[in-house]
Enzyme design. Structure first.
Site, PDB file in Angstrom:
ATOM      1  N   GLU A 360       9.611  37.543   7.469  1.00  0.00           N
ATOM      2  CA  GLU A 360       8.713  36.865   8.406  1.00  0.00           C
ATOM      3  C   GLU A 360       7.428  36.425   7.682  1.00  0.00           C
ATOM      4  O   GLU A 360       6.803  35.442   8.063  1.00  0.00           O
ATOM      5  CB  GLU A 360       8.372  37.771   9.605  1.00  0.00           C
ATOM      6  CG  GLU A 360       7.897  36.979  10.813  1.00  0.00           C
ATOM      7  CD  GLU A 360       7.685  37.822  12.075  1.00  0.00           C
ATOM      8  OE1 GLU A 360       6.816  38.703  12.060  1.00  0.00           O
ATOM      9  OE2 GLU A 360       8.382  37.579  13.075  1.00  0.00           O
ATOM     10  N   HIS A 391      29.913  52.876   0.375  1.00  0.00           N
ATOM     11  CA  HIS A 391      31.226  52.816   1.028  1.00  0.00           C
ATOM     12  C   HIS A 391      31.343  51.576   1.906  1.00  0.00           C
ATOM     13  O   HIS A 391      32.236  51.505   2.757  1.00  0.00           O
ATOM     14  CB  HIS A 391      31.449  54.078   1.865  1.00  0.00           C
ATOM     15  CG  HIS A 391      31.366  55.322   1.045  1.00  0.00           C
ATOM     16  ND1 HIS A 391      32.432  55.773   0.281  1.00  0.00           N
ATOM     17  CD2 HIS A 391      30.344  56.178   0.828  1.00  0.00           C
ATOM     18  CE1 HIS A 391      32.062  56.895  -0.352  1.00  0.00           C
ATOM     19  NE2 HIS A 391      30.802  57.144  -0.041  1.00  0.00           N
ATOM     20  N   LYS A 511      11.401  30.748  21.401  1.00  0.00           N
ATOM     21  CA  LYS A 511      10.857  31.297  22.657  1.00  0.00           C
ATOM     22  C   LYS A 511      10.772  30.191  23.709  1.00  0.00           C
ATOM     23  O   LYS A 511      11.150  30.395  24.871  1.00  0.00           O
ATOM     24  CB  LYS A 511       9.463  31.891  22.412  1.00  0.00           C
ATOM     25  CG  LYS A 511       9.462  33.076  21.443  1.00  0.00           C
ATOM     26  CD  LYS A 511       8.048  33.592  21.210  1.00  0.00           C
ATOM     27  CE  LYS A 511       8.022  34.633  20.099  1.00  0.00           C
ATOM     28  NZ  LYS A 511       6.698  35.080  19.713  1.00  0.00           N
TER      29      LYS A 511
HETATM   30  O1  F6P Z   1       7.926  36.799  17.612  1.00  0.00           O
HETATM   31  C1  F6P Z   1       7.520  37.376  16.411  1.00  0.00           C
HETATM   32  C2  F6P Z   1       6.414  38.335  16.657  1.00  0.00           C
HETATM   33  O2  F6P Z   1       5.249  37.657  16.997  1.00  0.00           O
HETATM   34  C3  F6P Z   1       6.155  39.254  15.465  1.00  0.00           C
HETATM   35  O3  F6P Z   1       5.387  38.660  14.491  1.00  0.00           O
HETATM   36  C4  F6P Z   1       5.520  40.422  16.132  1.00  0.00           C
HETATM   37  O4  F6P Z   1       5.495  41.544  15.309  1.00  0.00           O
HETATM   38  C5  F6P Z   1       6.416  40.554  17.344  1.00  0.00           C
HETATM   39  O5  F6P Z   1       6.713  39.233  17.719  1.00  0.00           O
HETATM   40  C6  F6P Z   1       5.827  41.302  18.501  1.00  0.00           C
HETATM   41  O6  F6P Z   1       4.661  40.689  18.969  1.00  0.00           O
HETATM   42  P1  F6P Z   1       3.682  41.431  19.956  1.00  0.00           P
HETATM   43  O7  F6P Z   1       3.172  42.640  19.276  1.00  0.00           O
HETATM   44  O8  F6P Z   1       2.606  40.441  20.262  1.00  0.00           O
HETATM   45  O9  F6P Z   1       4.467  41.798  21.188  1.00  0.00           O
END
Ligand code: F6P
Length: 545
Positions: A360, A391, A511
């Site tokens: 990421e 394994h 999203k």
């Molecule tokens: O969608 C990726 C992300 O933004 C990550 O970078 C982050 O760690 C995760 O989602 C959770 O985000 P949040 O802590 O804002 O719920």
């Protein structure tokens, strides 16, 4: 855009035409002191790079490349709170999260260290209250079960650390059970709730943004479960929220809007990247697992690595060398797969943690100045407990067709005390396997006599570059050092590649599109224009229910 079109970069390309043909076994034959020349230590942790396909010249040129990229200045900018996360216009201050209380760091005219320690104290009060059995649920029963609801950086770090450090529980922390819920589909939470007693369960809703749908959906399910369980006790929702929910976030208002009262808030800051956040109050489950002193020891270990990274010359700087050998493998030897192989069951979640940290952060195809990169960046990372992976996928490492670089991670000492004879033997077995596998992967079957007479299907070509990370012991301190070392490795690589490791724009579109598909899945396709595959799949799903 090619960041390697520099003097050291050009020399490295030239050097790679020779080293690219070399076999690691022959490098060992040429130099009996290879281990002495290519292993590097800080107290508690050793990094052996002698099984990499490198020579002294390789490391010299790579360090020169780092100097050409002004790495020293970038490190200072990181520590000093410069806004190096340019696309989000903010600093990345995870190093401040583990700085000692007597340090000061002014960012935008305000000290950030004192508030960090105030928050740690607040967290300590809460942890001690739960450990002492003084946090009571709605019905007056003490809380003895914690469920952390979060995902990505709000899950993976604490999840990994709680597993890694579970031997460091204290008498009081041992009485508390800790669970982790992350999956959006509800499979984690549904199977867990059946086993829990609502009167004694506290949910920690961990989300930097407090907008992550995965986390909010699980949190809603938890709230409804508590409300259902409490029906006959006539408890109201406000009391449930006060006694059974803690919120950990950088956005207090959203926690309030969701219903968590301010008294149950723990904070951290926008400048803490999600995947760099286990050192902040996101680490609450870790402190609940091993106690606040254990958590502070973990921070101290990470700080020791921060000090080493900031102050040590590149030539003996562990994160820098780990990063630069990765650059060598990826950009000069063309290796784009990276296996993470902990030889220690306690580190079973390290591979998935590093998948997020590395991919990421550095899975990017545009530079800081928004040009397309003309070189490879982050490789594909995956991993598994080493002895189990032997394994499973080691066949590919040994006899497949793709080059893979491998990190072997283990500790020298385990199972102390007089009554652990069998387990000590198991640790010896584990170590012998760890050493044997890196030896064969790097040197191939040159390690046994007469292998050249074997048929091809029994040959081991070797030449897979391996690093070995050896902890003296796995403790909160050395664990903190190990994770901080990987964080800094990722940063160094981002500097060489000229990419921003602190944003993650590549996760956003998914999203938006998923939200847009919900109406079609609910049977209304009005206004949703779909490709034939997605439309066909939705139609198929809808005819099945
Ligand atoms: O969608 C990726 C992300 O933004 C990550 O970078 C982050 O760690 C995760 O989602 C959770 O985000 P949040 O802590 O804002 O719920």
């Amino acid at each position: 855009m090619n960041v390697f079109a520099t003097e050291a970069g050009t020399d490295l390309y030239e050097h790679a035409t020779v080293m690219g043909k070399a076999h690691i076994a022959s490098l060992f034959q040429q130099n009996a002191e290879r281990f002495e020349d290519f292993s590097f230590s800080v107290p508690g942790l050793m990094l052996d790079l002698s099984k990499q396909r490198i020579s002294s010249e390789t490391l010299n040129l790579l360090c020169e490349l780092a100097r050409e990229k002004h790495l020293k200045q970038w490190i200072e900018d990181l520590y000093n709170g410069e806004k190096i996360n340019t696309s989000e216009d903010r600093p990345a201050l995870h190093t401040a999260l583990r700085a000692p209380a007597d340090q000061r760091l002014n960012v935008d005219g305000e000290d950030v260290i004192a508030p960090i320690h105030e928050n740690l104290s607040r967290m300590e009060t809460l942890v001690n209250c739960i450990h002492a059995g003084q946090w009571l649920g709605c019905t007056g029963h003490p809380i003895d079960t914690i469920v952390n609801i979060g995902v990505g950086g709000s899950d993976l770090g604490p999840f990994m650390a709680c597993k890694a450090l579970s031997e460091f529980t204290t008498d009081s922390s041992r009485k508390v059970d800790i669970h982790f819920v992350s999956s959006m589909d509800g499979s984690h939470i549904s199977s867990l709730l059946d086993r829990l007693n609502p009167t004694r369960t506290l949910f920690v809703i961990s989300s930097k943004s407090f907008t992550t749908i995965d986390t909010l959906a699980n949190a809603e399910t938890a709230k409804e479960w508590l409300k259902r369980a409490d029906q006959h006790d006539q408890m109201n929702e406000a009391l449930i929220l006060k006694r059974h929910f803690i919120g950990v976030s950088a956005t207090p208002k959203r926690m309030v809007d969701w219903g968590i009262p301010e008294s149950n808030h723990l904070y951290f800051w926008e400048w803490t990247g999600g995947r760099y956040s286990m050192w902040s109050t996101i680490g609450l489950p870790i402190a609940l697992r091993i106690g606040m002193q254990g958590f502070r020891d973990m921070l101290a270990g990470a700080h020791a690595m921060d000090t080493h990274f900031r102050n040590t010359e590149f030539e003996s700087n562990l994160p820098v060398l780990l990063a630069l050998t990765g650059i060598w493998n990826i950009n000069f030897l063309g290796i784009t797969a990276h296996a993470i192989l902990p030889y220690d069951g306690r580190l079973s979640h390290l591979p998935s943690y590093l998948e997020q940290l590395e991919m990421e952060s550095n899975g990017k195809n545009t530079t800081r100045t928004n040009e397309m990169v003309g070189y490879n960046t982050c490789p594909v990372l995956w991993g598994e407990i080493g002895t189990n992976a032997q394994h499973a996928f080691y066949q590919l490492l040994h006899q497949g067709t793709i080059p893979v670089m491998c990190d072997f991670i283990t500790c020298s000492t385990r199972y102390e005390g007089p009554n652990n004879t069998e387990l000590k033997h198991q640790h010896q077995l584990n170590l012998s396997n760890c050493l044997a596998q890196s030896q064969i992967l790097a040197l191939g079957d040159t390690v046994i006599e007469g292998a050249e007479n074997s048929p091809p299907h029994k040959r081991y070509r070797g030449n897979q570059p391996c690093s070995t990370l050896l902890l003296d012991k796995l403790t909160p301190e050395t664990f903190g050092m190990l994770i901080a070392m990987y964080e800094h490795k990722v940063f160094v690589q981002s500097v060489i590649w000229n990419i921003n490791p602190f944003d993650q724009w590549g996760v956003e579109l998914g999203k938006t599109i998923a939200t847009g598909l919900l109406p079609a899945l609910n049977g209304s396709s009005d206004g949703v224009s779909l490709d034939s595959s997605t439309r066909g799949l939705i139609n198929h799903i809808n005819t099945k229910r």
